[in-house]
Design an enzyme around this catalytic site. Structure first.
Site, mmCIF file in Angstrom:
data_model
loop_
_atom_site.group_PDB
_atom_site.id
_atom_site.type_symbol
_atom_site.label_atom_id
_atom_site.label_comp_id
_atom_site.label_asym_id
_atom_site.label_seq_id
_atom_site.Cartn_x
_atom_site.Cartn_y
_atom_site.Cartn_z
ATOM 1 N N SER A 120 0.830 -1.201 0.000
ATOM 2 C CA SER A 120 0.000 0.000 0.000
ATOM 3 C C SER A 120 0.867 1.255 0.000
ATOM 4 O O SER A 120 1.789 1.382 0.816
ATOM 5 C CB SER A 120 -0.896 -0.034 1.228
ATOM 6 O OG SER A 120 -1.669 1.128 1.232
ATOM 7 N N GLY A 121 0.617 2.123 -0.908
ATOM 8 C CA GLY A 121 1.367 3.380 -0.986
ATOM 9 C C GLY A 121 2.592 3.282 -1.871
ATOM 10 O O GLY A 121 3.356 4.247 -1.995
ATOM 11 N N THR A 151 -1.542 2.584 -8.051
ATOM 12 C CA THR A 151 -2.617 3.309 -8.733
ATOM 13 C C THR A 151 -2.029 4.358 -9.673
ATOM 14 O O THR A 151 -2.482 4.516 -10.820
ATOM 15 C CB THR A 151 -3.542 3.955 -7.689
ATOM 16 O OG1 THR A 151 -4.004 2.927 -6.826
ATOM 17 C CG2 THR A 151 -4.720 4.632 -8.339
ATOM 18 N N ASN A 210 -1.144 5.410 3.097
ATOM 19 C CA ASN A 210 -1.318 6.096 1.805
ATOM 20 C C ASN A 210 -2.495 7.063 1.913
ATOM 21 O O ASN A 210 -3.566 6.689 2.387
ATOM 22 C CB ASN A 210 -1.593 5.036 0.720
ATOM 23 C CG ASN A 210 -1.698 5.638 -0.663
ATOM 24 O OD1 ASN A 210 -1.625 6.868 -0.825
ATOM 25 N ND2 ASN A 210 -1.879 4.787 -1.659
ATOM 26 N N SER A 236 -5.399 5.740 -0.641
ATOM 27 C CA SER A 236 -5.270 4.290 -0.733
ATOM 28 C C SER A 236 -6.505 3.680 -1.398
ATOM 29 O O SER A 236 -7.632 4.027 -1.066
ATOM 30 C CB SER A 236 -5.099 3.734 0.667
ATOM 31 O OG SER A 236 -4.933 2.351 0.585
ATOM 32 N N SER A 237 -6.237 2.796 -2.344
ATOM 33 C CA SER A 237 -7.366 2.137 -3.016
ATOM 34 C C SER A 237 -7.945 1.140 -2.033
ATOM 35 O O SER A 237 -7.244 0.261 -1.550
ATOM 36 C CB SER A 237 -6.889 1.393 -4.256
ATOM 37 O OG SER A 237 -6.064 2.228 -5.015
ATOM 38 N N GLY A 285 -2.653 -3.124 -2.180
ATOM 39 C CA GLY A 285 -1.347 -3.731 -1.891
ATOM 40 C C GLY A 285 -1.358 -4.527 -0.606
ATOM 41 O O GLY A 285 -2.295 -4.461 0.184
ATOM 42 N N GLU A 332 -0.931 -5.609 2.978
ATOM 43 C CA GLU A 332 -1.116 -4.727 4.132
ATOM 44 C C GLU A 332 -0.791 -5.439 5.444
ATOM 45 O O GLU A 332 -1.219 -6.570 5.671
ATOM 46 C CB GLU A 332 -2.566 -4.242 4.207
ATOM 47 C CG GLU A 332 -2.866 -3.143 3.236
ATOM 48 C CD GLU A 332 -4.307 -2.655 3.315
ATOM 49 O OE1 GLU A 332 -4.594 -1.633 2.675
ATOM 50 O OE2 GLU A 332 -5.125 -3.294 4.001
#
Ligand SMILES: Nc1ncnc2c1ncn2[C@@H]1O[C@H](COP(=O)(O)OP(=O)(O)OP(=O)(O)O)[C@@H](O)[C@H]1O
Ligand SMILES: [Mg+2]
Length: 1107
Positions: free
Chosen positions: A110-111, A115, A160, A163-164, A390, A392
């Protein structure tokens, strides 16, 4: 020089090593050092063969400009320094040119920048693919779907800021030309628990904050919202504002994007109403209320919020209120309603909010898909872009993290499988000896989670479906039994006593050693989240709303479609969709982007080595490099290799006519590179050591300089020569033109001179000829003239001669006659007396006269007095006689003619003659009267018994009797009267009765007046002072005016021997009573035949309109 000829390479101007495969020596440290070195120099992309490693720079770099896009467009992968565009270009071109479906797999925690990377790939493809109004609209819609989905599906997390919170896989579809046709988006498991609760320092989904910050006052009022975040329980307060994020501006962007994607205004409104309702649901609070039976019941504290929600959704308040208070369970056609306590009520509220938001999100994805769907049915090529949440590891990891990490495990597996398989296959295909390289295969972890019989997900499902009391603890117990021996599963309570004393592992947790590290999951909520239950009362209540969108989101609430079957659990749904995704990805050519997060502070320029090392390890990047290098560090098709290095060998430079493999062999042999340094594959050369490649590159660089000089030299020589040749050629052309010009001028001069001379000569010749011709003509003409003159002369001579001869002859005859006469007279004198000559002459004359008269008698013309002819006179001396005779004859025949007439006829003619003398050429009416015989008595008074009395009164002979119109003196009107003329009177009598009106002696008439026209009006003037003249003069009209006046004239003459005056004029005076009135004739329209119309204008004027 055209761009395609610029030969640069990733090996040019390299910072560190662009492709890690070339690292020397290759260790984890050198790998990290290389990444850091490049990161520090803003080179965030590094290759491992064809895999792109992307290190998140956390700052804007100027490497995504349109110029960069152009630079990477249609270039070979290794031609330029590493870039995500190179990968996108490679993928797009092999899709377009080799018809291979592609997928871009973007992984990382993540981050790490997944994306962003996916957006970069999409924007690059959009920039390089076809253009045109329609294509551009498709592109725009595809690109603009991102902000919409990010607003509803992304949130700020600890890791993030954007974050998605859902997985996204997007298929972009192209036609055979590579023009985009449309796309399909699949979404995976939205982290809906975030709607109701966010971990510390995190936010809810962006859209809530965007709506409150960016919505206009009117909109908020319409949605019954307050602007402050702290008004809403569902919005985490400690990080409501994110640095560098402008929620209000983003709201406008999202609305604009929705419009571009194709959302109708009313659809946007509906969506925002649902968002507002979700937000407001959080504010509904419950309080306990004890009941007699000892059970707790809940009550809604403040119904205002509920009321507003119901207004927003068009819901009956009572229905929703009941749904929050009761739960109906149906079993075997029995309905049992139980009350909800406060905790259950809150659970129901949150479940509703989560479900509503989650379903709204799914609806949005479907709605976008509807817009971006490819319209044409032609065969499509597909490029899939996978941007999934991502890996996590949070402090408190729950069901969501478990699912997310499972998904990442699967992706890692597909990466391992495909990269290694591809690599292996290539060596085998190329006929190169291959020794297997060890790497960690995470299939075992995937097994642990997804195995159908004893996988964790299967256990969870089993627990959820099991009758009896099911809690998260019973689920953990089950795991402890089934998975205890699994090497990657850790639990305090597991049968294997490995972790009995591990205090880091709480009792209500289990731990999984993921490929990316150990993650401890709290079992709390696993069962619930997997069940994903929404009380049926709530879904039914939602179905009952008047809100079109909300109604459509809860189809199961429709009692008609109610089913007692349990819906599939969240875990099994996710497992199934991941399996489909994996299958889908395996059919496509994979392209990898492995994102690395350089630090946890989300800050630029910080490269936290430990953090990156950890990621490099779990992403298996070292293994990846080793696999690429196991046999050979670098491989290249023979064609490209020969093209790049052919200048290093005199045999291959500049042209190698045989196969490129032979060319490479010759090249490497001549360069004396040790044979163990390379291997010949079927289509590629494999170079074992990167150093060899660098040596080659060095040699190439030096050779290139020499070649550049050579090329320069040749080019200059060529340029000078070309220039010279051009000048020479030009000079020839110029001189040719000049010569031509002068020759032409000379020729034209000569030509004109020749023409002049020619014309002079021709003129001279022509004149000469003309002269000759003229002379000839004159000669001919003069001959004729002379001849004519001569003939004329001859003729005249002849005439004169003849005349003279005749004269002579005549003279002779005369002389002869005289002589003869003289002879005769002399002969006969003796026989005649003196004066006999006179007697003879007279006799001769007598004879001639006698003959003349006798002949005239025969020739006399007719006896008609109008005959004009007269025979011609025979002798000149009788001229006077002849004329006299003609006159006498005419008089005689006239007399003869007159003698035929009787006395009566004579009188008539006399009258006619008189009329002619009076009126001929004076009055126009006269001509008509010539043919009319003058009858006199038209009324036959003596015979007509009607006029017996009148006849009796008249003693004398009647000269004329006729009816005339008498004109009234006063007004000009007419009245018929019998006009009777005797030898001494004229009488006027009534036409009908014959009654005498007046008798006037003719002696009293002084004169008569008429006009010059064709009218029959006449005035009879009377002697002043006479009895008849008392009333004044008479005015009459009659067609027989000429006869009447002639007879009147003659009667008066016979009676008095005096001629009365007949005045013919268009204007005359009459005496009426005492007045003298002027009678004036004017020309006018014909009204009643020839009758004139009289109008007494005034005392002095009587106007007579005549035709
Ligand atoms: N190439 C880049 N250039 C500049 N900034 C970047 C780049 N890539 C990522 N970032 C920054 O990093 C942030 C996080 O990136 P991104 O949202 O892509 O991460 P992610 O991998 O999708 O994370 P998650 O799994 O949480 O969705 C972005 O908001 C952006 O600020
Ligand atoms: Mg993301």
């Amino acid at each position: 020089m055209p761009k395609s000829e610029v030969k640069t390479s990733l090996l040019d101007n390299m910072i560190g090593v662009g492709d890690s495969v070339l690292l020397e020596p290759l260790t984890e440290d050198t790998f990290l050092e290389n990444l850091k070195n490049r990161f520090d120099h803003s080179e965030i992309y590094t290759y491992i063969g064809s895999v792109v490693i992307s290190v998140n720079p956390y700052r804007h770099l100027p490497i995504y400009t349109p110029e960069k896009v152009e630079e990477y467009r249609n270039r070979n992968f290794y031609e330029l320094s590493p870039h995500i565009y190179a990968l996108a270009d490679e993928a797009y071109r092999s899709l377009r040119d080799q018809d291979k479906d592609q997928c871009i797999l973007i992984t990382g925690e993540s981050g790490a920048g997944k994306t962003e990377a996916s957006k970069l790939v999409m924007s690059y493809v959009a920039a390089v693919c076809g253009k045109g109004a329609e294509v551009n609209q498709v592109k725009e819609q595809l690109l603009q779907s991102n902000p919409v989905l990010e607003a509803f599906g992304n949130a700020k997390t600890m890791r993030n800021d954007n974050s998605s919170r859902f997985g996204k896989y997007m298929d972009i579809e192209f036609d055979f030309k590579g023009d985009p046709l449309g796309g399909v988006i699949s979404n995976y498991l939205l982290e809906k628990s975030r709607v109701v609760k966010q971990p510390r320092g995190e936010r809810n989904f962006h859209i809530f904050y965007q709506l409150l910050s960016g919505g206009s006052e009117d909109l908020l009022k319409q949605l019954k919202l307050e602007r402050e975040f702290n008004q809403y329980n569902y919005l985490g307060l400690d990080s409501a504002k994110v640095n560098g994020v402008d929620d209000a501006a983003n709201f406008r962007t999202v609305k604009n994007a929705m419009q571009i994607v194709g959302f109708m205004d009313d659809e946007v409104e509906l969506v925002l109403e649902v968002v507002a309702a979700v937000l407001k649901l959080g504010n509904i609070e419950f309080k306990p209320e004890s009941r007699v039976n000892g059970l707790d019941e809940s009550r809604i504290q403040d119904k205002n919020e509920l009321k507003e929600i119901c207004e927003l959704l068009g819901q009956d308040q009572a229905v929703l209120e009941r749904a929050f208070s009761f739960r109906t369970v149906e079993a075997k056609q029995e309905k049992v309603s139980t009350t909800l306590n406060v905790a259950q009520a809150y659970y129901a509220r949150d479940a509703l909010a989560k479900n509503l938001y989650n379903r709204l999100f799914t609806w949005l994805v479907n709605r976008i898909n509807e817009s971006i769907k490819a319209q044409s049915k032609v065969r499509k090529k597909v490029m899939g872009v996978l941007d999934i949440y991502g890996f996590e590891i949070f402090e408190n990891n729950s069901f969501e993290q478990f699912i997310i990490n499972y998904c990442n495990e699967k992706l890692q597996q597909i990466f391992i499988e495909l990269t290694l398989k591809e690599e292996q296959e290539e060596y085998i295909k190329e006929g190169i000896e291959w020794t297997h390289i060890e790497y960690f295969n995470n299939a075992i972890i995937c097994e642990l989670i997804e195995n159908n019989t004893n996988g964790i997900l299967a256990m969870l499902d089993e627990e959820c479906l099991r009758p009896g009391t099911v809690t998260d603890e019973t689920f953990l117990e089950k795991l402890n039994q089934v998975c205890a021996v699994h090497e990657r599963f850790e639990s305090r309570m597991s049968k294997s006593s490995r972790f009995l004393n591990d205090t880091t592992l709480p009792h209500n947790c289990f731990r999984i050693q993921h490929y990316a590290g150990k993650v401890m999951y709290h079992v709390e909520g696993f069962v619930d989240k997997n069940n994903d239950l929404l009380y049926r009362d709530l879904s039914q209540a939602m179905w009952k709303t008047n809100h079109v969108l909300v109604k459509s989101l809860f189809p199961e609430g429709n009692p008609a479609k109610m089913s007692l079957k349990r819906p599939p659990t969240a875990g099994s749904q996710f497992k199934a969709s991941v399996a489909t995704l994996m299958k889908n990805l395996q059919t496509k050519n994979p392209n990898y982007i492995r994102c690395i997060k350089p630090n946890d502070q989300k800050a630029p320029h910080i490269f936290a080595e430990a953090l990156v090392r950890h990621q490099v390890r779990y992403l298996g990047l070292m293994e990846n490099v080793r696999v690429r290098r196991a046999g050979y560090a670098f491989k290249q098709p023979y064609e490209s290799c020969l093209e790049r290095y052919k200048m290093l060998c005199s045999q291959t430079w500049p042209h190698w006519r045989q196969g490129s493999r032979d060319g490479v062999k010759v090249l490497l042999t001549e360069l004396q590179i040790p044979p163990e340094e390379f291997s010949y594959g079927r289509s590629k050369i494999f170079i074992r050591n990167p150093r060899t490649l660098f040596e080659l590159e060095d040699l190439r660089k030096r050779r290139l300089e020499d070649l550049a000089t050579l090329i320069q030299k040749i080019y200059r020589g060529w340029k000078c020569r070309t220039n010279f040749l051009l000048m020479k050629k030009s000079q020839i052309i110029i001189s040719a033109w000049t010569k031509r010009h002068f020759q032409r001028k000379k020729y034209l001069q000569l030509k004109s001179v020749t023409l002049i001379i020619q014309s002079y000569i021709r003129g001279w010749k022509a004149r000469k000829l003309l002269r000759e011709l003229k002379h000839q003509k004159r000669c001919e003409e003069s001959a004729t003239t002379i001849a004519a003159y001569w003939r004329g002369f001859q003729a005249r001579m002849e005439v004169r001669r003849l005349k003279e001869a005749a004269m002579h002859k005549h003279a002779i005859a005369v002389i002869w006659a005289y002589w003869l006469g003289y002879e005769v007279r002399r002969e006969y004198r003796k026989f005649f007396r003196a004066n006999a000559g006179k007697k003879i002459y007279e006799f001769t004359i007598q004879r001639i006269m006698q003959k003349y008269f006798l002949e005239m008698k025969k020739k006399l013309p007719s006896m008609s007095p109008t005959e004009k002819t007269w025979p011609p006179r025979p002798y000149f001396f009788l001229d006077d006689t002849h004329t006299e005779l003609k006159r006498i004859f005419h008089l005689w025949r006239c007399k003869k003619y007159r003698d035929q007439f009787t006395e009566q006829k004579k009188a008539i003619f006399e009258e006619k003659l008189e009329a002619s003398e009076l009126f001929k050429d004076k009055k126009a009416l006269y001509t008509n009267s010539v043919q009319q015989p003058f009858q006199g008595d038209y009324l036959e008074i003596s015979k007509n018994p009607k006029y017996q009395k009148l006849n009796g009164a008249v003693e004398e002979k009647i000269v004329l009797a006729d009816v005339v119109n008498k004109i009234n003196r006063a007004n000009g009107k007419v009245a018929p009267r019998i006009f009777l003329l005797t030898q001494s009177n004229f009488i006027l009598a009534d036409q009908k009765s014959g009654q005498i009106k007046s008798t006037i002696p003719v002696m009293d008439i002084t004169s008569v007046s008429v006009s010059k026209q064709t009218d029959g009006l006449f005035a009879v003037h009377l002697k002043e002072g006479s009895t008849a003249a008392a009333k004044g003069d008479f005015l009459f009209t009659s067609d027989r005016l000429i006869e009447i006046i002639t007879k009147l004239y003659r009667t008066i003459f016979f009676k008095t021997n005096q001629k009365i005056n007949v005045e013919i004029n268009n204007e005359f005076l009459v005496q009426f009573n005492q007045d003298k009135v002027c009678v004036k004739f004017i020309q006018g329209a014909q009204k009643n035949g020839n009758l004139p119309t009289c109008k007494r204008k005034n005392n002095r004027l009587l106007e007579v309109t005549v035709p």
